[in-house]
Design an enzyme around this catalytic site. Sequence first.
Site, short mmCIF file in Angstrom:
data_model
loop_
_atom_site.label_atom_id
_atom_site.label_comp_id
_atom_site.label_asym_id
_atom_site.label_seq_id
_atom_site.Cartn_x
_atom_site.Cartn_y
_atom_site.Cartn_z
N ILE A 36 0.90 -1.21 0.48
CA ILE A 36 0.11 0.23 -0.01
C ILE A 36 1.16 1.64 -0.10
CG2 ILE A 36 -0.39 0.61 2.35
CD1 ILE A 36 -2.78 0.56 1.64
N GLN A 97 10.31 -4.91 11.23
CA GLN A 97 9.23 -5.51 11.13
C GLN A 97 7.35 -4.61 11.76
OE1 GLN A 97 8.96 -9.60 11.86
NE2 GLN A 97 6.64 -9.89 11.63
N HIS A 103 6.17 -12.42 5.82
CA HIS A 103 5.95 -11.57 4.60
C HIS A 103 7.20 -11.09 3.50
CE1 HIS A 103 5.64 -8.57 7.29
NE2 HIS A 103 6.26 -7.11 6.56
P1 5GP Z 1 6.51 -4.40 7.12
O1 5GP Z 1 7.21 -3.35 7.71
O2 5GP Z 1 6.16 -5.73 8.41
O3 5GP Z 1 7.95 -4.77 6.60
O4 5GP Z 1 6.19 -4.94 6.26
C1 5GP Z 1 4.68 -4.52 6.55
C2 5GP Z 1 4.54 -3.56 4.71
O5 5GP Z 1 3.34 -3.78 4.77
C3 5GP Z 1 4.45 -2.27 4.89
O6 5GP Z 1 5.66 -2.12 3.92
C4 5GP Z 1 3.50 -2.02 4.52
O7 5GP Z 1 3.35 -0.49 3.51
C5 5GP Z 1 2.37 -2.47 4.17
N1 5GP Z 1 0.92 -3.05 4.12
C6 5GP Z 1 0.56 -2.20 5.66
N2 5GP Z 1 -1.16 -1.94 5.65
C7 5GP Z 1 -1.01 -2.31 4.40
C8 5GP Z 1 -2.56 -3.45 3.46
O8 5GP Z 1 -3.67 -2.65 4.60
N3 5GP Z 1 -2.97 -3.11 3.03
C9 5GP Z 1 -1.21 -3.90 1.73
N4 5GP Z 1 -1.53 -3.37 0.88
N5 5GP Z 1 0.29 -3.29 2.42
C10 5GP Z 1 -0.26 -2.83 3.78
#
Ligand code: 5GP
Length: 117
Positions: A36, A97, A103
Amino acid sequence: MAGEPQDDCLFCKIVAGQIPATIVRETDTTVAFRDINPQAPTHVLVIPKAHHKDAAALAAAAPEVAADLLREAQAVADQDQLESHRIVFNTGSGAGQTVWHAHAHVLGGRGLHWPPG
Ligand code: 5GP
Ligand code: ZN
């Protein structure tokens, strides 16, 4: 329980279709959808359909699905015709994270510096 959907998990809700996402690929065990808040022209998240808190927990509980994730990450790169790409598993809050459902970030379509910040 490991692998079971979690009521409070954003990515379990995307798997269940309760929250919309731009899905680019799906297999029996994985879903790939556009981030997103993209950090590159291609920024796709590849997740297991089953809930595991991070990549290491996934690999320990379901190594075949961890392999599926890597195979699908490459398929995303092929689909977007990326010449090079980076696969990132942020693990732990100190590494950025924010969603506690395993993911892989697949990033590409621009120059990618090494080492990352
Ligand atoms: P992390 O920070 O845990 O490695 O990655 C989480 C990712 O999820 C982030 O890059 C964030 O932009 C993405 N993300 C968070 N909420 C949503 C959502 O509702 N939809 C989508 N498609 N991505 C999301
Ligand atoms: Zn989940």
